[in-house]
Design an enzyme around this catalytic site. Structure first.
Site, short mmCIF file in Angstrom:
data_model
loop_
_atom_site.label_atom_id
_atom_site.label_comp_id
_atom_site.label_asym_id
_atom_site.label_seq_id
_atom_site.Cartn_x
_atom_site.Cartn_y
_atom_site.Cartn_z
N CYS A 1 31.63 -5.89 -39.95
CA CYS A 1 31.13 -7.25 -40.10
C CYS A 1 31.21 -8.06 -38.80
O CYS A 1 30.40 -8.94 -38.55
CB CYS A 1 31.88 -7.97 -41.21
SG CYS A 1 33.67 -7.90 -41.04
N GLU B 1 21.89 -9.54 -40.98
CA GLU B 1 22.89 -8.49 -40.78
C GLU B 1 22.31 -7.15 -41.20
O GLU B 1 21.93 -6.97 -42.36
CB GLU B 1 24.16 -8.80 -41.58
CG GLU B 1 25.29 -7.84 -41.29
CD GLU B 1 26.58 -8.24 -41.98
OE1 GLU B 1 27.64 -8.17 -41.35
OE2 GLU B 1 26.51 -8.64 -43.17
N GLY C 1 35.28 0.17 -60.65
CA GLY C 1 34.09 -0.21 -61.40
C GLY C 1 33.10 -0.93 -60.51
O GLY C 1 33.27 -1.01 -59.29
N GLY D 1 34.23 -7.13 -60.68
CA GLY D 1 34.37 -8.24 -59.74
C GLY D 1 34.18 -9.58 -60.40
O GLY D 1 34.95 -10.52 -60.17
N LYS E 1 40.05 -4.51 -57.07
CA LYS E 1 38.81 -3.83 -57.43
C LYS E 1 38.25 -3.23 -56.13
O LYS E 1 37.72 -3.92 -55.29
CB LYS E 1 37.79 -4.78 -58.04
CG LYS E 1 36.47 -4.10 -58.44
CD LYS E 1 35.37 -4.56 -57.51
CE LYS E 1 34.04 -3.90 -57.81
NZ LYS E 1 33.73 -2.73 -56.98
N GLY F 1 30.74 -4.25 -59.22
CA GLY F 1 30.95 -5.66 -58.97
C GLY F 1 30.52 -6.58 -60.09
O GLY F 1 31.27 -7.49 -60.49
N PRO F 2 29.31 -6.41 -60.64
CA PRO F 2 28.88 -7.32 -61.71
C PRO F 2 29.75 -7.27 -62.95
O PRO F 2 29.71 -8.21 -63.76
CB PRO F 2 27.45 -6.82 -62.01
CG PRO F 2 26.99 -6.19 -60.74
CD PRO F 2 28.21 -5.53 -60.17
#
Length: 486
Positions: free
Chosen positions: A289, A391, A211, A217, A180, A213-214
């Site tokens: 990151c 972050e 698509g 994922g 994904k 995440g909710p």
């Protein structure tokens, strides 16, 4: 046609999914726009997949697993090498897509974004050719076997290379995979799927479902036929992935956020250390990151460190990605939402009492369109401030003064994160001693780079598991003991 000229092509329609070696329509009828952060215009559309699409892709991966996991490791290596060759042949096209959908300056897109992705497939191919899947303990055989079907949920900041970090070792191990991609920057992954078709990768070994995440994922993380989930993204989303995956007790590897310290000790070459630290913090427009976004300097040399940092930032080029210049270059922030987030943190830094050395929340001069943020440095930052703890994911560097080595270590470890760090000292033994006391997964000593095969991952809320090299390969393997007299 030049790459810059190619950048004005019409909207790219990628409204199919790649499942079982075929392009197919989504079960849903929604689409997602991909926005160029330089122009704020739509450059492409992808399908908004749904849970039925995930189920189809997982079934395809499950059907392919038995044969793929039984395929000779050398043959799997041949496929990986062929993928690398296929990607390399399309380097310019890939780099252009990534520069347009992420805003990465072209030199960085060609180098780390695309070149790094190609290298991941080459490294995995070389590694698996020689990897010993069986070992002996007395009369027993310890077998390392592919864990099964993998769900990979990947981020936008390095959209192709973060997929390569997962797909290459998973396929090398004998796993099949459903990817994904980030809905923000998915376009380069369609070229990877095309390459998989071109080289004859068996159907179902690699699958791509676009698509949100909710929907996608979460469906992957909770799917009972997915044996492992590998996720790179925010700590908040990683927590949700872990929660869903726990219901079926599947393996989870997470590469999450960071607020990495860069400790410059009092005997370091200050000029070199500060300039390298600025370059590291602003690489990929600070959307990395592992960026060293907290620079710790001895209080006695704080004014000199500030001068060097300011001079270094004055030489940073804010560029439109297809007009990349020399030296350190930063492009736009990836989305309007992230753009406002970065500007919010800059304002918060001022409100909380940090001293703004250079930059700020206003657009850089000459950029009245696009999500551009001026490279920004704060000094006199205290460890409890938001810009020292949270972050930001943009071109914002915080300089924190300290008085003693012990205090520097304490400040460096004052974070919920633990992904990366840096240490600078003229004394190699002292640098290593301090590096060993940092609670992070990797430490750059005196500006060293990340070598081939070196494990990548962090402590605490920066995640669990490791990527890269043999450490990354073994995340995708199960261990079986065969107990028999021989």
């Amino acid at each position: 046609m030049s790459i810059a000229q190619a950048g004005v092509r019409s909207v790219i329609d990628r409204n199919n999914l790649y499942i079982a070696g075929q392009w197919c329509a989504s079960a849903g009828d929604g689409t997602i726009d991909v926005i160029d952060p330089t122009t704020e215009e739509t450059i492409g559309t992808v399908a908004e997949g749904d849970r039925d699409d995930v189920d189809r892709a997982v079934r395809a991966a499950r059907a392919a697993f038995a044969d793929w996991s039984a395929t000779d490791a050398g043959r799997r290596a041949d496929y990986l090498a062929a993928i690398a060759d296929g990607l390399e042949a399309r380097t310019d096209e890939l780099a252009l897509l990534i520069s347009r959908e992420v805003g990465t300056p072209m030199r960085q897109s060609i180098g780390s974004q695309v070149g790094g992705s190609i290298q991941q497939f080459r490294d995995a191919a070389e590694l698996v050719r020689d990897y010993e899947f069986d070992s002996d303990i007395g009369a027993a055989v310890v077998a390392r076997e592919a864990i099964g079907v993998v769900g990979a949920i990947t981020p936008w900041n390095f959209p192709l290379s973060q997929v390569a970090f997962k797909v290459a070792p998973a396929l090398a191990a004998g796993c099949t995979i459903v990817v994904k991609p980030s809905e923000v920057a998915p376009l380069s992954l369609y070229i990877l799927a095309e390459v998989c078709t071109d080289i004859g990768l068996p159907a179902g070994v690699f699958n791509l479902v676009s698509g949100y995440g909710p929907e996608i994922g979460e469906a992957l993380a909770g799917h009972p036929d997915v044996d492992m989930v590998t996720f790179t993204g925010s700590t908040r989303a990683g927590t949700r992935v872990s929660e869903l995956a726990s219901k079926t007790v599947k393996r989870v590897t997470l590469e999450l956020g960071g607020k990495s310290p860069n400790v410059i000790l009092d005997d370091a070459d200050l000029e070199t250390a500060v300039r390298d630290g600025v370059a590291d913090a602003f690489y990929n427009t600070g959307q990395t990151c592992s960026a060293l976004t907290r620079m710790l300097v001895p209080r006695a040399v704080l004014p000199e460190a500030e001068r060097i940092a300011k001079e270094a930032v004055e030489q940073v080029n804010v560029v439109r990605p297809l007009e990349d210049g020399d030296g350190i270059s930063v492009g736009p922030i990836v989305t309007s939402r992230q753009y406002e987030r970065v500007r919010h943190y800059i304002r918060m830094g001022v409100e909380e009492g940090a001293r703004l050395l250079i930059g700020g929340a206003d657009r850089p001069e000459g950029f009245d369109r696009g999500y551009f943020v001026a490279p920004t440095v704060f000094s006199d930052v205290q460890t409890g401030m938001s810009i020292a703890q949270e972050e930001i994911f943009g071109p914002v560097l915080s300089i924190l003064p300290y008085d003693t080595e012990a205090e520097a270590i304490e400040i460096a470890n004052d974070s919920v994160y633990g992904l990366a760090g840096g240490v600078w000292s003229a004394d190699a033994q002292r640098a290593e001693r301090v590096a060993r006391r940092l609670r992070v997964g990797m430490v750059r000593i005196n500006g060293s780079g990340y070598g081939t095969g070196v494990p990548f991952g962090g402590y605490r809320q920066s995640g669990n598991g490791r990527e890269n090299g043999v450490y990354g390969l073994e995340e995708f393997l199960e261990t079986k003991a065969l107990l028999a007299d021989r």
